[in-house]
Design an enzyme around this catalytic site. Structure first.
Site, PDB file in Angstrom:
ATOM      1  N   ASP A 137       4.968   1.797  -4.773  1.00 19.17           N
ATOM      2  CA  ASP A 137       3.760   2.295  -5.432  1.00 19.17           C
ATOM      3  C   ASP A 137       2.626   1.276  -5.461  1.00 19.17           C
ATOM      4  OD1 ASP A 137       2.559   4.426  -7.432  1.00 19.17           O
ATOM      5  OD2 ASP A 137       2.298   2.462  -8.358  1.00 19.17           O
ATOM      6  N   GLY A 164       0.601   6.215  -7.421  1.00 20.79           N
ATOM      7  CA  GLY A 164       0.656   6.398  -5.976  1.00 20.79           C
ATOM      8  C   GLY A 164       1.843   7.219  -5.538  1.00 20.79           C
ATOM      9  N   ASP A 165       3.004   6.941  -6.097  1.00 19.84           N
ATOM     10  CA  ASP A 165       4.201   7.713  -5.768  1.00 19.84           C
ATOM     11  C   ASP A 165       4.025   9.181  -6.146  1.00 19.84           C
ATOM     12  OD1 ASP A 165       5.967   5.795  -4.665  1.00 19.84           O
ATOM     13  OD2 ASP A 165       6.392   4.994  -6.639  1.00 19.84           O
ATOM     14  N   ALA A 166       3.598   9.412  -7.394  1.00 19.53           N
ATOM     15  CA  ALA A 166       3.490  10.787  -7.876  1.00 19.53           C
ATOM     16  C   ALA A 166       2.435  11.577  -7.103  1.00 19.53           C
ATOM     17  CB  ALA A 166       3.154  10.783  -9.372  1.00 19.53           C
TER      18      ALA A 166
END
Length: 375
Positions: A137, A164-166
């Site tokens: 992330d 960022g991941d989500a």
């Protein structure tokens, strides 16, 4: 309840966040999502204090089923192939080349099922100069220019959740939905690809637009200065946030609320441009005023004067508050570890909210039920 993806079958071979987040979003819409995990250990995100049911794992794996398959073994690969033949979507977020080594590359799986929507999520794309770099992330946020907008330059520290991941999971699910819609017309599957870098660049669109249109490189203070957003500490240590961008009446209301009716005659307050240019002076004037009373006093005062604001709440305060209770944001069900509590899916269909949920599965909970199913 409306479940528009009911009947859609998803094989989720994702780990950590990006792939599982995409799968969860589809599951929340009613898809049957089967999480395919390594025997014995499962998704690495499961690990937590010697257990395999971490809060991190729970966050992105509700409404799913779990089976254990090691596709490096011929027998397990054959079982996966049978599942693929009856699936609509396959999701993976391995580093480039890993899926092929595991026997689950797009070409082979779509050869088994030409209608399959194959979603491939990577860190920096499946080609290009950073193809083989590991990405998490913070790395993705930094490489896309987004992290720079969140970090205080005087005290640089990574802050906040794994945005960022989500966000990448959201973009992946968005692409999958488009491919499913197209398949209704063509009958053919698609390979849907995104990377954390590409997703965050798009999510950071405002920053890039300012650079591309007026040659302005934004910084961490750019948006709050222009939007006239503030956070002030109150007498009791609580924080309250204001967003005062427009129209002017809100500044007039704030002057009344803080007991400074002539405030807008001061040079730093006299116009929107003046407030933007003198942001720190505005803060210096208002901060001592907000420090005179506790947060609850200010909340009542700002509500009565119609000033755009909110206390800066913790998660507990949100769920204990009247707004979350009114919208029934917290939902619960019995799960393998007792009561499972979570936040409901936020989209309504024809006024209906989805308030049922299935707890994240124990590793291999659905081996018997699913691995014997053909197609």
């Amino acid at each position: 309840m409306a479940r528009p993806l009911q009947g859609v079958r998803v094989l989720d071979m994702g780990t950590f966040i990006t792939g599982p987040a995409a799968g969860m979003l589809l599951a929340d819409l009613g898809a049957e999502v089967v999480k395919v995990e390594m025997p014995g250990t499962g998704d690495p995100f499961r690990a937590f204090k010697g257990d395999l049911y971490s809060p991190h794992f729970q966050t992105y794996n509700r409404n799913k089923k779990s089976v254990e398959l090691n596709t490096k073994q011929a027998e397990d690969l054959e079982k996966l192939d049978e599942l693929v033949k009856g699936a609509d979507v396959f999701i993976q977020n391995f580093r480039p080349g890993v899926a092929e080594r595991l026997g689950v590359g797009a070409e082979r799986l779509q050869g088994l099922n030409p209608r399959l929507i194959y979603c491939d999520i990577s860190g920096f794309g499946n080609d290009g100069p950073h193809r083989d770099r590991p990405a998490f992330d913070t790395v993705a946020q930094a490489s896309s220019g987004f992290l720079r907008l969140l970090v205080n330059p005087e005290h640089p520290r990574v802050v906040g959740p794994a945005i960022g991941d989500a966000v990448t999971g959201f973009y992946a699910a968005y692409g999958i939905l488009a491919a499913l819609y197209e398949r209704e017309k063509t009958g053919k599957g698609r390979k849907v690809e995104t990377s954390m870098f590409e997703a965050l660049c798009h999510f950071n669109l405002d920053d890039f637009t300012h650079y591309l249109s007026v040659d302005q490189v934004m910084g961490p203070w750019s948006r709050p200065h222009v939007s006239q957003s503030y956070v002030f500490e109150c007498e009791d240590g609580g924080w309250i946030a204001l967003h005062m961008s427009s129209p002017p009446k809100f500044w007039e209301n704030l002057a009344t609320a803080v007991g400074e009716p002539d405030m807008l005659k001061r040079p730093e307050f006299e116009s929107r441009d003046a407030r933007i240019a003198n942001y720190e002076a505005v803060v210096a004037f208002l901060a001592p005023i907000f420090a005179r009373h506790p947060r609850s006093w200010w909340e009542e005062r700002l509500v009565s004067c119609e000033v755009p604001h909110s206390p800066v709440y913790s998660s507990k305060e949100v769920l204990d508050g009247e707004l979350a209770k009114h919208h029934r944001m917290e939902i619960a069900t019995e799960g393998p570890r007792g009561r499972f509590r979570t936040i409901r899916f936020p989209v309504r269909f024809d006024g209906e909210t989805e308030e049922s949920v299935t707890a994240p599965p124990e590793l291999g909970a659905d081996n018997a039920a699913i691995l014997g199913r053909k197609g």
